[in-house]
Design a protein around this motif. Structure first.
Motif, PDB file in Angstrom:
ATOM      1  N   TRP A 112       0.836  -1.199   0.000  1.00 33.73           N
ATOM      2  CA  TRP A 112       0.000   0.000   0.000  1.00 33.73           C
ATOM      3  C   TRP A 112       0.868   1.245   0.000  1.00 33.73           C
ATOM      4  O   TRP A 112       1.910   1.289   0.629  1.00 33.73           O
ATOM      5  N   VAL A 113       0.389   2.274  -0.679  1.00 31.75           N
ATOM      6  CA  VAL A 113       1.091   3.560  -0.715  1.00 31.75           C
ATOM      7  C   VAL A 113       0.105   4.627  -0.245  1.00 31.75           C
ATOM      8  O   VAL A 113      -0.928   4.842  -0.882  1.00 31.75           O
ATOM      9  N   GLU A 114       0.427   5.263   0.875  1.00 34.19           N
ATOM     10  CA  GLU A 114      -0.468   6.284   1.411  1.00 34.19           C
ATOM     11  C   GLU A 114      -0.686   7.395   0.393  1.00 34.19           C
ATOM     12  O   GLU A 114       0.264   7.933  -0.176  1.00 34.19           O
ATOM     13  N   GLY A 115      -1.945   7.699   0.127  1.00 36.28           N
ATOM     14  CA  GLY A 115      -2.294   8.726  -0.842  1.00 36.28           C
ATOM     15  C   GLY A 115      -2.333   8.220  -2.274  1.00 36.28           C
ATOM     16  O   GLY A 115      -2.753   8.938  -3.173  1.00 36.28           O
ATOM     17  N   GLY A 116      -1.866   6.998  -2.494  1.00 39.26           N
ATOM     18  CA  GLY A 116      -1.886   6.416  -3.834  1.00 39.26           C
ATOM     19  C   GLY A 116      -2.836   5.233  -3.928  1.00 39.26           C
ATOM     20  O   GLY A 116      -3.664   5.167  -4.826  1.00 39.26           O
ATOM     21  N   THR A 117      -2.680   4.303  -2.988  1.00 39.44           N
ATOM     22  CA  THR A 117      -3.567   3.136  -2.933  1.00 39.44           C
ATOM     23  C   THR A 117      -4.157   2.929  -1.541  1.00 39.44           C
ATOM     24  O   THR A 117      -4.930   2.003  -1.328  1.00 39.44           O
ATOM     25  N   LEU A 118      -3.793   3.775  -0.601  1.00 37.48           N
ATOM     26  CA  LEU A 118      -4.305   3.695   0.773  1.00 37.48           C
ATOM     27  C   LEU A 118      -4.766   5.078   1.206  1.00 37.48           C
ATOM     28  O   LEU A 118      -3.997   6.046   1.150  1.00 37.48           O
ATOM     29  N   PHE A 119      -6.020   5.173   1.624  1.00 41.50           N
ATOM     30  CA  PHE A 119      -6.605   6.454   2.002  1.00 41.50           C
ATOM     31  C   PHE A 119      -7.357   6.292   3.318  1.00 41.50           C
ATOM     32  O   PHE A 119      -7.894   5.232   3.603  1.00 41.50           O
ATOM     33  N   GLY A 120      -7.430   7.348   4.089  1.00 42.47           N
ATOM     34  CA  GLY A 120      -8.169   7.334   5.342  1.00 42.47           C
ATOM     35  C   GLY A 120      -9.396   8.220   5.258  1.00 42.47           C
ATOM     36  O   GLY A 120      -9.402   9.231   4.561  1.00 42.47           O
TER      37      GLY A 120
ATOM     38  N   PHE B 205     -11.292   5.266  -6.929  1.00 40.15           N
ATOM     39  CA  PHE B 205     -11.643   4.505  -8.127  1.00 40.15           C
ATOM     40  C   PHE B 205     -11.026   5.150  -9.364  1.00 40.15           C
ATOM     41  O   PHE B 205     -10.458   4.470 -10.221  1.00 40.15           O
ATOM     42  N   ARG B 206     -11.129   6.466  -9.461  1.00 39.93           N
ATOM     43  CA  ARG B 206     -10.552   7.171 -10.613  1.00 39.93           C
ATOM     44  C   ARG B 206      -9.031   7.023 -10.658  1.00 39.93           C
ATOM     45  O   ARG B 206      -8.446   6.855 -11.721  1.00 39.93           O
ATOM     46  N   LYS B 207      -8.379   7.077  -9.486  1.00 44.17           N
ATOM     47  CA  LYS B 207      -6.914   6.970  -9.452  1.00 44.17           C
ATOM     48  C   LYS B 207      -6.412   5.582  -9.804  1.00 44.17           C
ATOM     49  O   LYS B 207      -5.376   5.446 -10.453  1.00 44.17           O
ATOM     50  N   THR B 208      -7.130   4.555  -9.334  1.00 43.90           N
ATOM     51  CA  THR B 208      -6.632   3.188  -9.499  1.00 43.90           C
ATOM     52  C   THR B 208      -7.326   2.420 -10.613  1.00 43.90           C
ATOM     53  O   THR B 208      -6.796   1.428 -11.095  1.00 43.90           O
ATOM     54  N   GLY B 209      -8.542   2.840 -10.982  1.00 47.97           N
ATOM     55  CA  GLY B 209      -9.312   2.099 -11.970  1.00 47.97           C
ATOM     56  C   GLY B 209      -9.943   0.838 -11.404  1.00 47.97           C
ATOM     57  O   GLY B 209     -10.487   0.022 -12.145  1.00 47.97           O
TER      58      GLY B 209
END
Length: 82
Positions: free
Chosen positions: A3-11, A42-46
């Protein structure tokens, strides 16, 4: 990978001092912010998101998901881990 905070992991913070039955304004704000965050992820990761909650967050997220239409959940949410 991981996981990358702000990339694939969000709070999605929530002030636990408010009960899930708190004023409609508190709930509306949380639902609006969580909807925007899920759709942004969803938009960031698809990919549909995996929602993971802890403690009172499980109840808040359940109430959130119950408020969303089925098509929205199918498109944006892969699973929910309370």
């Amino acid at each position: 990978h991981g996981w990358v905070e702000g990339g694939t992991l969000f709070g999605a913070p929530f002030d636990w001092r408010y009960a899930p039955t708190a004023s409609s304004k508190v709930r509306e704000d949380f639902n609006r912010d969580l909807t925007a965050l899920v759709e942004e992820c969803f938009r960031k990761t698809g990919l549909p998101v995996v929602l993971v909650s802890h403690s009172l967050g499980g109840l808040m997220t359940t109430k959130f998901l119950l408020s969303k239409p089925g098509w929205w959940k199918q498109r944006f949410v892969a699973t929910f881990i309370p």
